[in-house]
Each structure stands twice: as C-alpha cells, then as structure tokens.
Design an enzyme around this catalytic site. Structure first.
Site, PDB file in Angstrom:
ATOM      1  N   ASP A 153     -14.419  -4.755  -3.454  1.00 42.83           N
ATOM      2  CA  ASP A 153     -14.462  -4.659  -1.994  1.00 42.83           C
ATOM      3  C   ASP A 153     -15.851  -5.091  -1.558  1.00 42.83           C
ATOM      4  OD1 ASP A 153     -11.866  -3.743  -1.931  1.00 42.83           O
ATOM      5  OD2 ASP A 153     -12.432  -1.624  -1.883  1.00 42.83           O
ATOM      6  N   ASP A 169       0.869  -1.177   0.000  1.00 47.48           N
ATOM      7  CA  ASP A 169       0.000   0.000   0.000  1.00 47.48           C
ATOM      8  C   ASP A 169       0.903   1.223   0.000  1.00 47.48           C
ATOM      9  OD1 ASP A 169      -2.401  -1.429   0.095  1.00 47.48           O
ATOM     10  OD2 ASP A 169      -2.245  -1.667   2.260  1.00 47.48           O
TER      11      ASP A 169
END
Lengths: 261, 202
Positions: free
Chosen positions: A130, A11
């Site tokens: 998601d 990330d």
C-alpha cells in the site's frame, strides 16, 4: 502472446463481499463464491479475495469462504488479509487458494516471504504494497512511502526499495495499491506503477483508481506515460454490473492491449 | 481410476478437484505398486524442480517407467512436464525421467534487447498445435491457458504445442501415451477443462 490480466477483487468481511462507498458506508455486494463464479464467467482472468477484517475470530469463516469459493473455480485464485505465518498460508492453500497475498506481516517479518515460498513456490507468494506519494519530496514517487495495517500506519520505507527487497526475498508478484488513487475511480497512479514495474523483474499488479476502460488502457500502456503494469485489479466497477471483464477486454483489444478474449 | 502422484509439490488439490468436476475417479498415491499397476497417471506440480527428488527417493521413477512402457496414459503438469526431460538447471543434481531429450532451462533475463520478466505469469496462447495430438483434440490455435513458471522445456519433434515468451518453448509435449503440459489446465478455464477431459477420455 502473453496477455494483460484483468483481476476481479472481492473484499470480504465476515463471509460477505462488501464495498465501501467513499470510505463511509459499507454495502453488501453478495456471496463470495457466487460473485467469484460470476466474475470468472464474465471473463475475469483471476480472482483475488481479501479478508478486510482479518480478525483472529474471523479466521474460521475465511477458511470456509475460501473452500466454498475455490470448489468449482478453475481460474487462478489469490487470498489475502491477516496471513501472518507460513502456517496461516498453509491453511489457505489447503482450502484451495493458488496464491496468498501478504502485506503488513511481510513488512513486520520479511523472512515470511521466503518461508511461504520454500513450501509452496515463489509463484504462490504475492507481496501487496500500500503506497502513498510523498507530496513534500522533490520526487514524490521516489519517496513514496509504504503503509501497513490497512493503510493506517506509515512505515518510513520507500515503496521502490521495498518492492526490490520483496523480489530478492522470493516474491512471485507485487500487488501495488496507490492509496492516493484508491476509491477515486479517477484512474490508476500510472507514474508510480511504472516506476515500480521498471524496478523489479517480477510482474506488477496495479490497484487503486479503476473507473473505466480507458484507465486500464493507460495502466497497461508501455508508452512513456503508461503504467507498464502486467495486471490490473478492480473491485467495485464489476460488482454492480457497471461493466464486466469481457466488455472491458473488448475495449482494451480495440486499443491495442493484448488480452484473453 | 486415475492415480495422482503426491510428491508434495503444490497444486495437487486443484488438479484432483478439476478431475472430479469432470467425473473422473482419482486416487492420490505415493506407492510404487499403485503407479506400476495404474491404468492412468497424473503427475501434478508447481514450484521447484528439486521437489521431484522425492519421486526417486520413493522409487516412483522406476514404477512410472514400467507403467509407461505398458502404454499407460501419463500426464505431467508444469514441473510434472519438466520431469519428463533429462533434468533442469533449477536443480542440477536431480535427474528427470529422461523420457524426452533435452533439459529445462531458465527464461533469459533479456530477449532481443528487451528485459524479460520472470516468472512468466498469466494467460498466453497455444500455437503450432500438432494435428495428431490426442491431448489437444478440439483445442483451437490461439486458445489461452494460464502459466506460472520460470523454467521451460526446449522445442523438439515431440512438442505438441508451443507458446511464445522470450522465444518459443514447449507448451505441451506428447509421444504416444506420454504427455505433459507446462501450463495449468486446472486453472485455465473452459480450455483447460477440455484438455483434462481429453486425457480423462483416453
């Protein structure tokens, strides 16, 4: 034999790898290029770099980061975060990515999947989903909902339906993150992943909840309770040396999961 | 100098990067003259077989044929391997080079009663490595390489290694100076780099 893939995820915010602990403090985990190479040497089968800020201002930084990371990385490399147009995707491919991961932008304009695929091939397009279970539904998984904008906005779309549509529109893989499991290190949401994996003919990458080797065994398992995933992604468990991919995959092999060693 | 043919099919940059890492000099080209006079040729590729139509349109097919006839080492990667065959059901109207017999076909939806996912994505092992293969010199049977494809070439006498997914298919093909790999050596870690090094050192 085709092996199950262990994918290390970085990330990235403003050019640095970051990791949130319990969704609060963001801690600096290092330089993306350096970490990607360390993961590759430690046995990761692929690297995914997600630009978690994905601001327009950050675009130049991302391209530079992708270039530096891809320079001497000889395993598959996926980049995601803020890719909204085929033009955005092209810039990332030219910087050295092999695949792009698209999420909110694909929901907003599903034609984007086919547009990127037309120029770079279906294998280069990962649709990231998601997903959050719907606890009020009779079948919380069948009614699991797609969220966008980094998990902030519900879309009222069913996860399984969207995965099927993404496949029909030419996605090469699905990256499925369980928002319920994400960050818990308590294990992947195997029921959700197995349901999506059975619904599509393309590979499914499981994400969210990785904490130890047993969790990977469960998510790769094809037994009735297994996740039937083709690949699994983890971030934080690798960054701080808790385990590396070779150690993890040795455990998987002992458990009967086919892996690249 | 390796002439790397550019027909707008994806992984060219990655392939060039890997060749440079190995110390090879490359020249990216669309020119039939460059290909005809080449001392070594790499044809990369990933994606759709119809992209190879550009090779015919740019008169690169005949140039490649002439270079190959002179004994110039040639390596096709992924779609670049598939192009060495007669064609592919992925794009029926586009002919391949027809250097090897047979055509490329899609993975079946099921195999031995089980659903078979497609594309075949991930690390799979090399088997049946032909001992006389120059491309696969020093590659141990069972070594893993990275694949991403939905079409594959049939197994024949020219097959230099196989991989198993929905049955056996050609992982590498080699006859004299003409070679191809279905996997991506530029994305297959140390094993892939060794295979490219073998080609560079020919």
């Amino acid at each position: 034999m085709l092996t199950k893939r262990v994918i290390a995820c970085l990330d990235v915010r403003a050019g640095r790898v970051v990791k949130g602990i319990q969704f609060l403090d963001i801690i600096d985990a290092g330089d993306p290029a350096e970490l990607a190479h360390r993961h590759a040497a430690a046995g990761a089968d692929e690297i995914v770099l997600l630009d978690i800020t994905a601001t327009h201002e950050g675009r130049g930084t991302l391209i530079d980061t992708v270039k530096r990371t891809a320079a001497q990385l000889f395993i598959p490399f996926t980049v995601g975060g803020g890719i909204r147009t085929a033009h955005d995707a092209e810039a990332v491919f030219h910087a050295g990515a092999d695949k792009v991961s698209i999420n909110s932008a694909a929901i907003a304009r599903p034609d984007l999947i086919g547009e990127i695929g037309a120029s770079f091939g279906a294998q280069a397009v990962i649709v990231a989903i998601d997903a959050r279970r719907n606890p009020d539904a009779a079948d919380p998984i069948a009614e699991a909902e797609v969220y966008v904008s980094g998990g902030r906005k519900p879309t009222a779309r069913r996860v399984v339906d969207w995965a099927r549509e993404a496949e029909h529109r030419g996605a090469g893989e699905i990256l499925l993150t369980s928002m319920d499991a994400d960050g818990t290190r308590a294990g992947f949401d195997c029921d959700l992943i197995a349901r999506v994996s059975a619904a599509v003919q393309i590979p499914v990458i499981a994400s969210g909840g990785a904490g130890n080797a047993q969790h990977f065994v469960e998510v790769f398992s094809t037994a009735p309770n297994g996740g039937k995933a083709d690949a699994a992604l983890a971030a934080s468990i690798f960054h701080f040396g808790i385990t590396d991919s070779w150690a993890l995959k040795r455990d998987l092999k002992i458990a009967g999961i086919p892996v690249r060693l | 100098m390796i002439q790397v043919i550019d027909y707008k099919a994806g992984n060219l940059t990655s392939v060039v990067k890997a060749l440079h890492f190995l110390g090879a000099e490359t020249h990216v080209t669309q020119s039939p003259a460059d290909v005809r006079n080449a001392t070594k040729i790499v044809l990369p590729g990933v994606g759709h077989f119809r992209a190879t139509q550009l090779l015919h349109d740019l008169q690169l097919t005949e140039a490649t044929r002439e270079a190959i006839a002179r004994g110039v080492p040639f390596l096709g990667i992924c779609v670049g391997l598939q192009w060495l065959y007669q064609g592919s059901t992925e794009a029926e109207s586009t002919d391949g080079l027809c250097h090897f017999g047979g055509a490329c076909d899609r993975f079946p939806a099921t195999y031995e009663g089980e659903l078979l996912k497609s594309p075949h994505v991930g690390w799979n092992s090399l088997e049946d490595i032909r001992p006389d293969s120059r491309l696969l010199r020093n590659i141990a049977p069972g070594s893993f390489v990275y694949y991403t494809h939905s079409w594959r070439a049939p197994v024949s006498a020219d097959t230099a290694a196989t991989t198993t997914y929905g049955g056996s298919f050609t992982a590498a093909v080699e006859r004299n100076n003409v070679m191809g790999v279905q996997f991506h050596p530029e994305k297959s870690g140390p094993t892939g780099l060794q295979i490219l090094r073998n080609f560079v050192e020919l």
